[in-house]
Design a protein around this motif. Structure first.
Motif, PDB file in Angstrom:
ATOM      1  N   SER A  74      26.090  27.525  52.343  1.00 30.37           N
ATOM      2  CA  SER A  74      25.202  27.702  51.194  1.00 30.37           C
ATOM      3  C   SER A  74      25.990  27.584  49.908  1.00 30.37           C
ATOM      4  O   SER A  74      25.537  26.986  48.936  1.00 30.37           O
ATOM      5  CB  SER A  74      24.554  29.083  51.245  1.00 30.37           C
ATOM      6  OG  SER A  74      23.826  29.236  52.421  1.00 30.37           O
ATOM      7  N   ILE A  75      27.199  28.174  49.910  1.00 31.47           N
ATOM      8  CA  ILE A  75      27.988  28.148  48.676  1.00 31.47           C
ATOM      9  C   ILE A  75      28.409  26.714  48.351  1.00 31.47           C
ATOM     10  O   ILE A  75      28.438  26.319  47.189  1.00 31.47           O
ATOM     11  CB  ILE A  75      29.193  29.098  48.800  1.00 31.47           C
ATOM     12  CG1 ILE A  75      28.678  30.528  48.956  1.00 31.47           C
ATOM     13  CG2 ILE A  75      30.093  28.997  47.586  1.00 31.47           C
ATOM     14  CD1 ILE A  75      29.748  31.538  49.190  1.00 31.47           C
ATOM     15  N   GLU A  76      28.693  25.926  49.403  1.00 30.61           N
ATOM     16  CA  GLU A  76      29.044  24.521  49.129  1.00 30.61           C
ATOM     17  C   GLU A  76      27.880  23.783  48.482  1.00 30.61           C
ATOM     18  O   GLU A  76      28.063  23.017  47.533  1.00 30.61           O
ATOM     19  CB  GLU A  76      29.451  23.827  50.428  1.00 30.61           C
ATOM     20  CG  GLU A  76      30.933  23.953  50.713  1.00 30.61           C
ATOM     21  CD  GLU A  76      31.299  23.404  52.069  1.00 30.61           C
ATOM     22  OE1 GLU A  76      30.966  22.243  52.357  1.00 30.61           O
ATOM     23  OE2 GLU A  76      31.915  24.149  52.854  1.00 30.61           O
ATOM     24  N   GLY A 112      25.607  44.815  34.408  1.00 27.97           N
ATOM     25  CA  GLY A 112      24.619  43.940  35.013  1.00 27.97           C
ATOM     26  C   GLY A 112      25.268  42.767  35.725  1.00 27.97           C
ATOM     27  O   GLY A 112      24.628  41.757  35.989  1.00 27.97           O
ATOM     28  N   VAL A 113      26.550  42.905  36.043  1.00 29.77           N
ATOM     29  CA  VAL A 113      27.277  41.799  36.668  1.00 29.77           C
ATOM     30  C   VAL A 113      27.355  42.041  38.174  1.00 29.77           C
ATOM     31  O   VAL A 113      27.760  43.110  38.619  1.00 29.77           O
ATOM     32  CB  VAL A 113      28.717  41.699  36.104  1.00 29.77           C
ATOM     33  CG1 VAL A 113      29.521  40.691  36.891  1.00 29.77           C
ATOM     34  CG2 VAL A 113      28.667  41.325  34.648  1.00 29.77           C
ATOM     35  N   LEU A 114      26.941  41.034  38.915  1.00 29.24           N
ATOM     36  CA  LEU A 114      27.047  41.097  40.366  1.00 29.24           C
ATOM     37  C   LEU A 114      28.405  40.522  40.720  1.00 29.24           C
ATOM     38  O   LEU A 114      28.606  39.322  40.667  1.00 29.24           O
ATOM     39  CB  LEU A 114      25.936  40.228  40.938  1.00 29.24           C
ATOM     40  CG  LEU A 114      25.456  40.500  42.328  1.00 29.24           C
ATOM     41  CD1 LEU A 114      25.004  41.925  42.457  1.00 29.24           C
ATOM     42  CD2 LEU A 114      24.327  39.568  42.646  1.00 29.24           C
ATOM     43  N   ASN A 115      29.350  41.408  41.050  1.00 32.05           N
ATOM     44  CA  ASN A 115      30.713  40.926  41.243  1.00 32.05           C
ATOM     45  C   ASN A 115      30.949  40.561  42.707  1.00 32.05           C
ATOM     46  O   ASN A 115      31.358  41.393  43.502  1.00 32.05           O
ATOM     47  CB  ASN A 115      31.697  42.000  40.796  1.00 32.05           C
ATOM     48  CG  ASN A 115      33.122  41.562  40.992  1.00 32.05           C
ATOM     49  OD1 ASN A 115      33.392  40.369  41.099  1.00 32.05           O
ATOM     50  ND2 ASN A 115      34.023  42.499  41.050  1.00 32.05           N
ATOM     51  N   LEU A 116      30.697  39.300  43.045  1.00 34.00           N
ATOM     52  CA  LEU A 116      30.877  38.888  44.433  1.00 34.00           C
ATOM     53  C   LEU A 116      32.354  38.730  44.770  1.00 34.00           C
ATOM     54  O   LEU A 116      32.702  38.489  45.915  1.00 34.00           O
ATOM     55  CB  LEU A 116      30.119  37.600  44.703  1.00 34.00           C
ATOM     56  CG  LEU A 116      28.611  37.737  44.534  1.00 34.00           C
ATOM     57  CD1 LEU A 116      27.905  36.477  44.963  1.00 34.00           C
ATOM     58  CD2 LEU A 116      28.069  38.894  45.329  1.00 34.00           C
ATOM     59  N   ALA A 117      33.227  38.862  43.778  1.00 30.91           N
ATOM     60  CA  ALA A 117      34.658  38.824  44.059  1.00 30.91           C
ATOM     61  C   ALA A 117      35.170  40.209  44.450  1.00 30.91           C
ATOM     62  O   ALA A 117      36.362  40.392  44.643  1.00 30.91           O
ATOM     63  CB  ALA A 117      35.428  38.291  42.859  1.00 30.91           C
ATOM     64  N   HIS A 118      34.259  41.182  44.559  1.00 29.50           N
ATOM     65  CA  HIS A 118      34.690  42.530  44.911  1.00 29.50           C
ATOM     66  C   HIS A 118      35.382  42.542  46.269  1.00 29.50           C
ATOM     67  O   HIS A 118      36.385  43.232  46.455  1.00 29.50           O
ATOM     68  CB  HIS A 118      33.492  43.474  44.913  1.00 29.50           C
ATOM     69  CG  HIS A 118      33.863  44.916  44.816  1.00 29.50           C
ATOM     70  ND1 HIS A 118      34.428  45.453  43.697  1.00 29.50           N
ATOM     71  CD2 HIS A 118      33.773  45.923  45.711  1.00 29.50           C
ATOM     72  CE1 HIS A 118      34.662  46.739  43.909  1.00 29.50           C
ATOM     73  NE2 HIS A 118      34.270  47.042  45.131  1.00 29.50           N
ATOM     74  N   GLY A 119      34.824  41.768  47.221  1.00 26.15           N
ATOM     75  CA  GLY A 119      35.486  41.650  48.515  1.00 26.15           C
ATOM     76  C   GLY A 119      36.872  41.049  48.373  1.00 26.15           C
ATOM     77  O   GLY A 119      37.816  41.441  49.061  1.00 26.15           O
ATOM     78  N   GLY A 120      36.992  40.088  47.461  1.00 18.40           N
ATOM     79  CA  GLY A 120      38.292  39.477  47.202  1.00 18.40           C
ATOM     80  C   GLY A 120      39.295  40.502  46.692  1.00 18.40           C
ATOM     81  O   GLY A 120      40.484  40.460  47.042  1.00 18.40           O
ATOM     82  N   LEU A 121      38.811  41.455  45.895  1.00 24.70           N
ATOM     83  CA  LEU A 121      39.714  42.505  45.388  1.00 24.70           C
ATOM     84  C   LEU A 121      40.215  43.381  46.527  1.00 24.70           C
ATOM     85  O   LEU A 121      41.377  43.805  46.531  1.00 24.70           O
ATOM     86  CB  LEU A 121      38.992  43.364  44.341  1.00 24.70           C
ATOM     87  CG  LEU A 121      38.677  42.662  43.020  1.00 24.70           C
ATOM     88  CD1 LEU A 121      37.844  43.571  42.130  1.00 24.70           C
ATOM     89  CD2 LEU A 121      39.960  42.278  42.307  1.00 24.70           C
ATOM     90  N   ILE A 122      39.325  43.637  47.497  1.00 23.86           N
ATOM     91  CA  ILE A 122      39.751  44.419  48.674  1.00 23.86           C
ATOM     92  C   ILE A 122      40.903  43.696  49.362  1.00 23.86           C
ATOM     93  O   ILE A 122      41.902  44.304  49.751  1.00 23.86           O
ATOM     94  CB  ILE A 122      38.558  44.587  49.635  1.00 23.86           C
ATOM     95  CG1 ILE A 122      37.521  45.500  49.000  1.00 23.86           C
ATOM     96  CG2 ILE A 122      39.006  45.123  50.985  1.00 23.86           C
ATOM     97  CD1 ILE A 122      36.238  45.569  49.752  1.00 23.86           C
ATOM     98  N   THR A 128      31.917  34.395  40.112  1.00 23.00           N
ATOM     99  CA  THR A 128      32.683  35.357  40.914  1.00 23.00           C
ATOM    100  C   THR A 128      32.765  34.897  42.375  1.00 23.00           C
ATOM    101  O   THR A 128      33.761  35.162  43.046  1.00 23.00           O
ATOM    102  CB  THR A 128      32.093  36.783  40.830  1.00 23.00           C
ATOM    103  OG1 THR A 128      30.742  36.760  41.253  1.00 23.00           O
ATOM    104  CG2 THR A 128      32.188  37.336  39.443  1.00 23.00           C
ATOM    105  N   VAL A 129      31.717  34.189  42.841  1.00 23.52           N
ATOM    106  CA  VAL A 129      31.807  33.622  44.205  1.00 23.52           C
ATOM    107  C   VAL A 129      32.973  32.651  44.271  1.00 23.52           C
ATOM    108  O   VAL A 129      33.777  32.664  45.213  1.00 23.52           O
ATOM    109  CB  VAL A 129      30.520  32.870  44.584  1.00 23.52           C
ATOM    110  CG1 VAL A 129      30.673  32.214  45.947  1.00 23.52           C
ATOM    111  CG2 VAL A 129      29.347  33.794  44.613  1.00 23.52           C
TER     112      VAL A 129
END
Lengths: 361, 296
Positions: free
Chosen positions: A283-285, B34-44, B104-105
Motif C-alpha cells: 500500500s505504501i508503495e 495533531g500529527v500522526l507519527n508513523l515513524a514512532h515504530g522507527g524510534l523504537i 513520517t511513513v
C-alpha cells in the motif's frame, strides 16, 4: 523559500515561452483536432501537452521494438503498479481519505484467483477466475469501506492500516485454504519469457484501458464531488449531496482496478504469498507512486509508477547498489517530493507545459 | 487451569506495561500537534539499535559500557532523534495532516532500509540489563527479569509523566495545548516549546520501550511494525490523544493477547484485539476516553 524559487522558475518559464510559444502554435491544430473529438472526455490540452501524451503513448506501445528484455520486464511490473496506483488515487487521492488498506484489495483478488484454482477446480479458465476475483476485490473494498468510513482523517487511515493486519493474520489460521506463510503456487503465468513482447501487451493494454476509464470518471461529476469531499465535506453535505454515498462509490471505483491489478500481479509471478501480496508495504508503495506523480490526477500516479519502478529496477540497479540502498534512495526521493513539491512531479510538468505554450486564447 | 490463569495475569500485566509506553508516546504527539507519527515504530527501533551499538564491546576502543549506562544512552539518543524529526521535518509541514503522516511513513521506511543496510536482516543480540529470570514454582511459569524491569520502569515513567503533566506549569501547558491549541496560545503558552518537549518525551518513552523490546525479542529491521500496529489499536480504542485511555486500552489489549496465546493458540494472537477494535469503532468511534477532534 519554496514560493521564492517557485516565482523565479515561473519567470524563467515565461521567458522560455517566447521560444516555445510558436512551437506550440504550430502543434495546436493537431491538439485542436483531438480537443474537438475527445477533449470532452479526457480534458483539453495545448500543442505541447498533446505531443507529450502522444509521444508517451507511442513510446509505451512500441517499447518491444526499442527496449531490451530487462526493460520490458520492468515495464510489465510498472504497468501493474500503475493500475494499482491509479486505483488508489481515485479513492484516496480524490477524496482525501488516505487508505493504507489497498494492498488488501489487490491481494484479495490475487488470493481469490489462487484459491479458486487450488480449492475449487484447477481447470477453471481465466474467463471465470478473473471476473470472480475482481468481484472479490469489490466485496473486500465494501467490507473495509462500510465500517471505516464512519471515521475521518487520521482515524480512517489508521483503521485501513489495521485492515491490512487483519487480513495478514487471517492467512495463518486458514492455512488449509490459503497456504499460510508460504502461500499458493502453480498459477498460470501469462508473462511468457520466450515471447516477452507479446506478453507485454497483456499488461500494457489493461493498464491503458484502466487509465482511460478512470480519467473519464475522474473528469465527470462523480470526480468533481469526490474532490469537493476532500476540500470541504460539510459543504458537500450542505448542498444536499450524500457524501457517504459518494465515498462508498469511490471505494467501488477503486476496487475494480485494484482487482484487475491484483489478478495481473498473481499471474505475473504464478504464485501468491502474504509477504509479497498483502503486506502494508505494498500500500505504501502505491501511495509513494501517487505522491511522486501527483495525487488526484490519475495520469500522475501512472507516471509515478513508471518513474519509481524504472528508477529502482533499471537506473539504480545499473549503479550496482544493493536492494536496501536502492529503496533507501527511493524513499528519500519520495520524502523530498512530499516536502518540496507536494503537488507531484507530473503535475508540475503539465502546468509547466501549459505556461511554455504561452497564452492559448 | 489455575496455573494458566495466573500466568496470563502475570505475563499480561508485564506485556501491557510495555505496550502502554509505546502507545502513550504515540498518543501525546497526536494530542498536542495533531500529527500522526508513523515513524514512532522507527524510534523504537532506533532505541533498540542504539542500545546494541552502545553495549557492544567493539565500540569505543574496547571499553565495555555497562548495560545500565547503555540503556540511559539509548533512551537519550532516541529522545534526541525524536526531537530532530520534529525540528528538522515535521515542524515545516505540520499544517497539512496528510503530507505529515505520509512523510513520517517515508522516514520509517528510510530508517528501516538504512538499518537493514548497516546491520543486516539477522537479529542482533542485545545484552539484558538484568539477566536471569524469575521462576515461579507455584504457577509453573518463568518471567525474565527484563520483563519485570519493563513493568516497573513503565509505571515509574507513567507516574512521572502524570506528575509532570498535572502538577507542574510546564507539563500543564502540554495538557492545555492538547485540549485546545488556540486556547493555550491565547493564555501565553509557547507552542514551539510545548511541541519540542512533547516530542522529546515521546522519544524517551519509545527509547525505553525499544531497549526492553530489543532485549526480550530479537532486534531486527522489521521490529517496528508490530509495536506500531499494537499502538494504533490501543490508541484508537483508548481514544486518540488520551493518556489515560492509552493505559487502560494497553492493558485490555495486552491481557486479551496473552489470553489468546494461552487458551486459543499462538496463531490467533492479534485477531481478538482486532475484533474488539472494530466493535469499539462501531459503538464508540471516539474511543473509550476520546473526545471529538477539535476543528480549527
Amino acid at each position: 523559500m519554496s514560493s521564492e524559487t517557485g516565482r523565479s522558475s515561473e519567470a524563467v518559464l515565461d521567458r522560455l515561452s517566447t521560444v516555445t510559444g510558436p512551437v506550440n502554435r504550430a502543434l495546436q491544430p493537431l491538439a485542436n483536432a483531438y480537443n474537438r473529438l475527445l477533449g470532452g472526455y479526457f480534458g483539453e490540452m495545448n500543442g505541447l501537452q498533446f505531443v507529450l501524451i502522444v509521444g508517451t503513448l507511442v513510446g509505451l506501445l512500441t517499447a518491444p521494438l526499442w527496449g531490451n528484455y530487462a526493460l520490458i520486464q520492468s515495464m510489465v511490473a510498472a504497468s501493474i503498479w500503475a493500475i494499482l496506483a491509479m486505483g488508489w488515487d481515485i479513492q484516496s487521492g480524490y477524496t482525501g481519505y488516505i487508505s493504507f488498506g489497498h494492498s488488501v484489495l489487490s491481494g484479495g483478488a490475487a488470493y481469490t484467483t489462487a484459491m479458486l484454482i487450488h480449492n475449487v477446480n484447477p481447470e477453471l479458465p481465466l474467463l471465470v477466475t478473473i471476473p470472480v476475483s475482481v468481484l472479490a476485490a469489490l466485496g473486500i473494498g465494501l467490507l473495509i469501506a462500510l465500517p471505516s468510513l464512519r471515521l475521518s482523517g487520521p482515524y480512517f487511515s489508521l483503521i485501513t492500516f489495521v485492515a491490512v493486519l487483519i487480513f495478514y493474520r487471517m492467512m495463518n489460521p486458514f492455512s488449509e485454504y490459503t497456504g499460510g506463510e508460504t502461500g499458493l503456487s502453480g498459477l498460470e503465468k501469462i508473462f511468457d519469457v520466450t515471447a516477452p513482447a507479446a506478453s507485454y501487451y497483456l499488461f500494457l493494454l489493461p493498464m491503458l484501458a484502466v487509465a482511460a476509464a478512470l480519467l473519464i470518471v475522474a473528469r465527470s461529476n462523480i470526480g468533481l464531488i469526490l474532490v469537493a469531499i476532500r476540500e470541504n465535506e460539510s459543504a458537500v453535505e450542505a448542498a444536499g449531496i450524500n457524501a457517504t454515498k459518494f465515498k462508498i462509490w469511490s471505494f467501488v471505483l477503486s476496487s475494480i482496478p485494484m482487482g484487475i491489478g491484483g489478478v495481473l500481479l498473481a499471474h505475473r509471478f504464478g504464485n501468491v504469498d502474504p509477504a509479497t501480496f498483502i503486506v502494508v508495504d505494498n500500500s505504501i508503495e502505491m501511495i509513494a507512486m501517487a505522491v511522486v506523480g501527483g495525487m488526484s490526477s490519475i495520469l500522475g500516479p501512472l507516471g509515478g509508477a513508471f518513474l519509481i519502478i524504472l528508477l529502482e529496477d533499471v537506473v539504480l540497479h545499473a549503479l550496482g547498489l544493493e536492494a536496501e540502498l536502492r529503496w533507501a534512495i527511493l524513499w528519500a526521493i519520495v520524502l523530498a517530493i512530499l516536502v518540496f513539491a507536494r503537488d507531484g512531479l507530473f503535475r508540475k510538468l503539465w502546468h509547466g507545459l501549459e505556461r511554455l505554450g504561452g497564452d492559448r486564447r | 487451569m489455575l496455573d494458566q490463569i495466573l500466568s496470563v495475569l502475570l505475563l499480561g500485566a508485564v506485556v501491557s506495561a510495555i505496550y502502554a509506553l509505546v502507545a502513550i508516546g504515540f498518543t501525546m504527539i497526536f494530542g498536542v500537534g495533531g500529527v500522526l507519527n508513523l515513524a514512532h515504530g522507527g524510534l523504537i527501533m532506533v532505541g533498540a539499535y542504539a542500545y546494541v551499538v552502545l553495549t557492544s564491546p567493539s565500540i569505543l576502543g574496547g571499553i565495555t559500557i555497562p548495560p545500565v549506562a547503555g540503556f540511559a544512552g539509548a533512551v537519550l539518543i532516541t529522545a534526541l532523534a525524536s526531537y530532530l524529526l520534529y525540528a528538522g521535518l515535521v515542524k515545516y509541514i505540520e499544517d497539512n495532516i496528510i503530507i505529515t503522516f505520509l512523510s513520517t511513513v517515508m522516514v520509517a521506511l528510510l530508517l528501516t532500509e538504512l538499518i537493514h543496510h548497516e546491520f543486516g536482516a539477522s537479529p542482533q543480540g542485545a545484552p539484558a540489563v538484568l539477566s536471569g529470570s524469575l521462576h515461579l514454582e507455584g504457577v509453573g511459569t518463568r518471567i525474565g527479569y527484563m520483563y519485570l524491569l519493563g513493568f516497573v520502569l513503565s509505571w515509574i515513567t507513567i507516574g512521572l509523566l502524570w506528575y509532570y503533566v498535572t502538577q507542574t506549569d510546564e507539563g500543564r501547558s502540554i495538557l492545555a495545548t492538547s485540549m485546545s491549541e488556540r486556547g493555550a496560545q491565547l493564555t501565553g503558552v509557547d507552542l514551539t516549546s510545548v511541541k519540542s518537549r512533547t516530542w522529546l518525551i515521546a522519544g524517551a518513552f519509545a527509547g525505553i520501550a525499544g531497549v526492553i523490546l530489543g532485549t526480550v525479542e530479537p532486534t531486527t529491521p522489521a521490529m517496528w511494525l508490530n509495536p506500531l500496529a499494537n499502538a494504533f489499536i490501543i490508541v484508537v480504542i483508548g481514544g486518540i490523544g488520551s493518556i489515560k485511555g492509552s493505559v487502560v486500552a494497553a492493558y485490555l489489549i495486552g491481557y486479551l493477547q496473552q489470553f489468546t496465546i494461552e487458551f486459543v493458540g499462538q496463531g490467533y494472537v492479534g485477531i481478538p484485539s482486532l475484533i474488539v477494535l472494530v466493535a469499539v469503532l462501531l459503538l464508540l468511534p471516539e474511543g473509550l476516553y476520546g473526545r471529538e477532534f477539535a476543528h480549527e
